[in-house]
Design an enzyme around this catalytic site. Structure first.
Site, PDB file in Angstrom:
ATOM      1  N   LYS A  54      63.532  17.588  39.180  1.00 48.71           N
ATOM      2  CA  LYS A  54      64.347  18.209  38.243  1.00 48.71           C
ATOM      3  C   LYS A  54      65.553  17.260  38.267  1.00 48.71           C
ATOM      4  O   LYS A  54      66.072  17.177  37.088  1.00 48.71           O
ATOM      5  CB  LYS A  54      64.649  19.738  38.354  1.00 48.71           C
ATOM      6  N   GLN A  98      65.917  27.745  42.604  1.00 51.63           N
ATOM      7  CA  GLN A  98      64.612  27.527  42.965  1.00 51.63           C
ATOM      8  C   GLN A  98      63.722  28.482  43.886  1.00 51.63           C
ATOM      9  O   GLN A  98      64.425  28.953  44.687  1.00 51.63           O
ATOM     10  CB  GLN A  98      64.451  26.249  43.811  1.00 51.63           C
ATOM     11  N   ASP A 121      66.649  28.706  33.453  1.00 52.89           N
ATOM     12  CA  ASP A 121      65.305  29.293  34.080  1.00 52.89           C
ATOM     13  C   ASP A 121      64.857  30.377  33.105  1.00 52.89           C
ATOM     14  O   ASP A 121      63.747  30.892  33.446  1.00 52.89           O
ATOM     15  CB  ASP A 121      65.402  29.237  35.506  1.00 52.89           C
TER      16      ASP A 121
END
Ligand code: GUN
Length: 296
Positions: A54, A98, A121
């Protein structure tokens, strides 16, 4: 009939090129560089690899990335303090925590602290809730599910009115992709570990999304002729011909199913590259909305 192969790598590259161009324009015109903060707790090797990819994508597209790597013993209060700091940092337009987090940390408690307008996200419980409600718009939808919808749109699949069957109900893929399909007026069936006679259900699917993490679970006999099959699975299998001794395969038996389906995504090169492309797009969108909202 052999299925149309949906080229996720090419579609992701198109999206990334557009994001790169628009990020350059935003910098030239407004002096704003879109910034993504990544928060990684612990030493899960897969998570480290994902976050590296990412951040590499950010560098390639002209986005800033701010990496925060915390030891696995970090307390929940410390992670929350960091997320609050990032939520208030004007250089940070998007925040990615994450997953999974270590067991002693509540994902819900941490994700609830991500500012809604920076939730690139789409995992803040408020955004997920809005995703499931009529006439509510989340700030962002989760990246892999958004990538699935983008692939369906780009291959010409008609979502409205279609019977979409989703295999898997995970928070990261199965559940949100079901909500997105419902929001696009598909008739959605979600299958999971307790579903009886899964094959009878999948054979009714005009659109079949496989996200259960079981190697080659979907076979040709489970697919309606002409169906669009999207494979979200990433499973490692041994392969003596590869230097690494392994390779990736999906949840779908690609070779068999491509003879029955109307369109199908490969693994690798299908859904996989879309996740990061959508994350980059969301981060750009977050930076642009800030630019519109500010008086700079
Ligand atoms: N872990 C596995 N997939 C994802 C994802 O898309 N986002 C985050 N934050 N964590 C993940």
């Amino acid at each position: 009939m052999t299925a149309q192969i949906i080229d996720g790598a090419k579609i992701a590259a198109d999206i990334r090129n557009r994001v790169k161009q628009e990020a350059a324009d935003l910098k030239a015109q407004r002096g704003i560089v879109p910034g993504l903060a990544t928060v990684l707790v612990g030493d899960n090797p897969a998570s480290h690899a994902y976050v590296r990819s990412k951040r590499k994508a950010c560098a390639e597209l002209g986005l800033a990335s701010f990496g925060h790597e915390l030891a696995k013993e970090t307390t929940q209060a410390e992670v929350i303090a960091l997320v609050r700091l990032l939520s208030g940092d004007p250089q940070v337009h998007g925040i990615l925590v994450q997953l999974p987090l270590p067991a002693h940390i509540s994902e819900e408690a941490v994700l609830s602290e991500v500012a809604l307008e920076k939730d690139v996200d789409g995992f803040n419980p408020i955004n997920i809730g809005k995703l499931g409600m009529k006439n509510r718009m989340p700030s962002f939808a989760p990246c892999t599910p958004s990538g699935v919808i983008e692939l369906l749109d780009r291959c010409g699949a008609k979502i409205e009115g279609a019977h979409a069957v989703v295999l898997g109900r995970s928070n990261i893929v199965g559940l949100p992709v079901s909500l997105l399909l419902l929001g696009r007026n598909a008739t959605v069936t979600v299958c999971h570990s307790r579903t009886q006679d899964i094959a009878a259900v999948t054979r009714q699917a005009d659109i079949l999304v496989a996200a259960i993490g079981k190697t080659r679970f979907v076979t040709a006999g489970m697919v309606k002729p002409g169906a669009v099959v999207i494979d979200v699975g990433i499973n490692e299998v041994p392969d003596a011909t590869k230097r690494s001794g392994k390779r990736l395969v999906g949840d779908v038996d690609f070779d068999g199913v491509k003879e029955v389906a109307g369109a199908i995504t490969p693994v690798p090169g299908g859904v996989g590259p879309m996740t990061i492309a959508m994350l980059m797009q969301n981060t750009l969108t977050a930076a642009k909305s800030r630019a519109v909202g500010s008086k700079e």
